[in-house]
Design an enzyme around this catalytic site. Structure first.
Site, PDB file in Angstrom:
ATOM      1  N   CYS A   1       0.865  -1.171   0.000  1.00 13.20           N
ATOM      2  CA  CYS A   1       0.000   0.000   0.000  1.00 13.20           C
ATOM      3  C   CYS A   1       0.903   1.223   0.000  1.00 13.20           C
ATOM      4  O   CYS A   1       1.494   1.568   1.029  1.00 13.20           O
ATOM      5  CB  CYS A   1      -0.929   0.008   1.222  1.00 13.20           C
TER       6      CYS A   1
ATOM      7  N   CYS B   1      -5.032   5.870  -4.591  1.00  7.54           N
ATOM      8  CA  CYS B   1      -4.375   4.576  -4.393  1.00  7.54           C
ATOM      9  C   CYS B   1      -2.970   4.670  -4.958  1.00  7.54           C
ATOM     10  O   CYS B   1      -2.791   4.888  -6.163  1.00  7.54           O
ATOM     11  CB  CYS B   1      -5.160   3.466  -5.083  1.00  7.54           C
TER      12      CYS B   1
END
Length: 266
Positions: free
Chosen positions: A74, A206
């Site tokens: 992430c 993201c």
């Protein structure tokens, strides 16, 4: 236990730094509880950051999605952890290990940069119908699974509905995938919307998805292999550029990090 509510370009997290050893926390269940938008703190994920070494600085970071699953990569969580390490310890450069992979991080006045590893790329891995038109998705592994569709207008797409269908497509079973819709803006700029696996909804930003979008856009000849600005739903663009030593295997991703508040678990 004190926590930060922090976001990387709109991708928000509950962040714990050096939690007390032996606290006996089931972080997967805590992620489900704390990330709930109405009954918890509210976030896309839960991040646990621990100092493994201070000279040179190394952080061990775990990230749990809002549904309690573990994230293998992430980018925005890494950037938030690096920001907190700089704030707490003064480190401007460091290494961060997530899911066994070591990432570099650099913190400057207005942005935080981390590396993402680029793996397998597969053109035309699946196809679905979007607004009456057959649309192909390419896949790019950027530490986690992503598919990317290049479209004319990302705002004309129901990202939650289409994303949910593609995320569970048989061609990406059994793990599923994160789903990105990308539009070329001209020059070295893209616009992106991302449906995130584990959040099971569209997110405002993201990091690994932005890297995947640039990888596929470069492969398709939409952008040149140099710095690209990726505009997201948060209105806080991320920047992706090739790594200076490993341009074919590693990318830098950078952008803002903002702490919104600190709190104590009740």
């Amino acid at each position: 236990m004190r926590f930060r509510k922090i976001h990387g370009a709109g991708n928000d997290f509950v962040l714990f730094t050096n939690p007390t050893p032996g606290a006996g926390m089931d972080w997967s269940k805590e992620a489900e509880r704390l990330c709930a938008r109405r009954t918890g703190v509210g976030a896309d994920g839960l991040v646990i950051s621990r100092f493994a070494n201070e000279g040179p600085a190394v952080l061990e970071v775990d990230c749990f999605n809002a549904d309690g699953t573990t994230a293998t990569m992430c980018g925005n969580a890494l950037r938030c952890a690096a920001w907190a390490a700089q704030r707490d310890q003064g480190f401007l450069t460091m290494q961060i290990r997530m899911a066994g992979v070591l990432h570099a991080a650099t913190v400057s006045t207005d942005s935080v940069w981390v590396t993402a590893e680029v793996g397998a790329i597969q053109p035309r891995v699946l196809q679905t119908i979007i607004n009456g038109r057959p649309t192909w998705f390419d896949s790019a592994h950027t530490g986690t699974e992503h598919v990317v569709a290049v479209v004319d207008d990302v705002d004309a797409i129901d990202a939650d509905v289409v994303g949910r269908v593609v995320r569970h497509h048989r061609n990406v079973a059994p793990l599923g995938t994160n789903v990105n819709f990308v539009q070329r803006l001209g020059g070295q700029a893209l616009k992106i919307r991302t449906y995130e696996r584990g959040v099971e909804a569209e997110t405002l930003s993201c990091g690994s998805g932005a890297v995947a979008a640039v990888v596929i856009a470069t492969m398709r000849g939409l952008v040149a292999k140099r710095e690209v600005t990726v505009h997201n739903q948060a209105g806080e663009p991320l920047t992706v550029r090739p790594h200076e030593v490993r341009p074919d295997r590693t990318a830098w991703i950078g952008g803002p990090v903002t702490q919104t508040f600190e709190g104590v678990l009740a």
